[in-house]
Design a protein around this motif. Structure first.
Motif, PDB file in Angstrom:
ATOM      1  N   GLN A  40       0.835  -1.208   0.000  1.00  0.00           N
ATOM      2  CA  GLN A  40       0.000   0.000   0.000  1.00  0.00           C
ATOM      3  C   GLN A  40       0.867   1.255   0.000  1.00  0.00           C
ATOM      4  OE1 GLN A  40      -2.428  -0.471   3.554  1.00  0.00           O
ATOM      5  NE2 GLN A  40      -4.250  -0.683   2.273  1.00  0.00           N
ATOM      6  N   ALA A  41       1.883   1.254   0.846  1.00  0.00           N
ATOM      7  CA  ALA A  41       2.768   2.421   0.943  1.00  0.00           C
ATOM      8  C   ALA A  41       3.505   2.640  -0.370  1.00  0.00           C
ATOM      9  CB  ALA A  41       3.760   2.234   2.092  1.00  0.00           C
ATOM     10  N   LYS A  42       4.032   1.574  -0.948  1.00  0.00           N
ATOM     11  CA  LYS A  42       4.784   1.679  -2.213  1.00  0.00           C
ATOM     12  C   LYS A  42       3.884   2.185  -3.334  1.00  0.00           C
ATOM     13  CE  LYS A  42       8.477   0.588  -4.706  1.00  0.00           C
ATOM     14  NZ  LYS A  42       9.634   1.425  -4.722  1.00  0.00           N
ATOM     15  N   ALA A  43       2.655   1.664  -3.410  1.00  0.00           N
ATOM     16  CA  ALA A  43       1.720   2.105  -4.448  1.00  0.00           C
ATOM     17  C   ALA A  43       1.420   3.599  -4.291  1.00  0.00           C
ATOM     18  CB  ALA A  43       0.438   1.286  -4.386  1.00  0.00           C
ATOM     19  N   ARG A  76       2.252   6.446   8.621  1.00  0.00           N
ATOM     20  CA  ARG A  76       0.794   6.581   8.634  1.00  0.00           C
ATOM     21  C   ARG A  76       0.110   5.298   8.177  1.00  0.00           C
ATOM     22  NH1 ARG A  76      -1.571  12.380   7.576  1.00  0.00           N
ATOM     23  NH2 ARG A  76      -0.427  13.473   9.169  1.00  0.00           N
ATOM     24  N   ILE A  77       0.675   4.613   7.208  1.00  0.00           N
ATOM     25  CA  ILE A  77       0.114   3.320   6.767  1.00  0.00           C
ATOM     26  C   ILE A  77       0.217   2.321   7.921  1.00  0.00           C
ATOM     27  CG2 ILE A  77       0.501   1.331   5.249  1.00  0.00           C
ATOM     28  CD1 ILE A  77      -0.738   3.441   3.599  1.00  0.00           C
ATOM     29  N   ALA A  78       1.360   2.291   8.601  1.00  0.00           N
ATOM     30  CA  ALA A  78       1.552   1.375   9.733  1.00  0.00           C
ATOM     31  C   ALA A  78       0.576   1.678  10.869  1.00  0.00           C
ATOM     32  CB  ALA A  78       2.985   1.448  10.236  1.00  0.00           C
ATOM     33  N   GLU A  81      -3.826   4.234   8.794  1.00  0.00           N
ATOM     34  CA  GLU A  81      -4.481   5.257   7.975  1.00  0.00           C
ATOM     35  C   GLU A  81      -4.591   4.776   6.526  1.00  0.00           C
ATOM     36  OE1 GLU A  81      -3.990  10.059   7.335  1.00  0.00           O
ATOM     37  OE2 GLU A  81      -2.860   9.052   8.909  1.00  0.00           O
ATOM     38  N   LYS A  82      -5.654   5.138   5.868  1.00  0.00           N
ATOM     39  CA  LYS A  82      -5.898   4.732   4.478  1.00  0.00           C
ATOM     40  C   LYS A  82      -5.042   5.585   3.527  1.00  0.00           C
ATOM     41  CE  LYS A  82      -9.077   1.747   5.381  1.00  0.00           C
ATOM     42  NZ  LYS A  82      -8.639   0.399   5.489  1.00  0.00           N
ATOM     43  N   PRO A  83      -4.547   4.992   2.438  1.00  0.00           N
ATOM     44  CA  PRO A  83      -3.725   5.746   1.478  1.00  0.00           C
ATOM     45  C   PRO A  83      -4.406   6.999   0.939  1.00  0.00           C
ATOM     46  CG  PRO A  83      -3.547   3.402   1.026  1.00  0.00           C
ATOM     47  CD  PRO A  83      -4.601   3.569   2.079  1.00  0.00           C
ATOM     48  N   GLU A  84      -5.702   6.936   0.688  1.00  0.00           N
ATOM     49  CA  GLU A  84      -6.395   8.106   0.143  1.00  0.00           C
ATOM     50  C   GLU A  84      -6.424   9.256   1.152  1.00  0.00           C
ATOM     51  OE1 GLU A  84      -7.418  10.248  -2.762  1.00  0.00           O
ATOM     52  OE2 GLU A  84      -6.943   8.137  -3.071  1.00  0.00           O
TER      53      GLU A  84
END
Length: 135
Positions: A40-43, A76-78, A81-84
């Motif tokens: 998710q973070a990489k994307a 934030r991903i960890a 939190e959502k990517p958007e």
């Protein structure tokens, strides 16, 4: 000639000292332990523009600010939190330019319409050229 040499001597060390001496952010170059979160973070990082390099995503940039932004995204991903939501926060902070996917609104509609207008204009010009050759 002496002034040019002096100017050169004064600017070369400045370029060498452009980066700070601070260590990189904790998660700037370290992947998250959870592979799904790292994906998710990489994307997300691949869709965010480096504010220093401008032509690279933060995933590809070696700039110090890009490293800080990678660390922020991973933290934030960890935290769940959502990517958007992260993208919206970064856009609110740095403007729509930080995203490679700018929203369609009153300010950005020319960016979306210009390629289509150029294609139509090119086809119109080519059509006129081909008509003249046949006659």
């Amino acid at each position: 000639m002496k002034r040019a040499a002096l100017l050169l001597l004064l600017t070369v060390p400045g370029a060498a000292l452009a980066d700070s001496a601070m260590p990189a952010a904790a998660l700037a170059d370290t992947q998250l332990p959870d592979p799904a979160q790292e994906r998710q973070a990489k994307a997300l990082m691949e869709t965010l523009r480096c504010l220093v390099c401008q032509g690279q995503s933060i995933a590809d940039s070696d700039a110090e600010l890009a490293g800080d932004m990678r660390a922020l995204v991973r933290r934030r991903i960890a935290a769940g939190e959502k990517p958007e939501a992260i993208r919206e926060w970064l856009v609110a902070r740095y403007g729509a330019w930080v995203s490679y996917q700018p929203p369609l609104d009153a300010v950005t509609w020319p960016l979306w319409a210009l390629p289509l207008l150029l294609l139509v204009g090119g086809a119109w010009l080519a059509r006129g050229r081909f008509r003249r050759r046949r006659a």
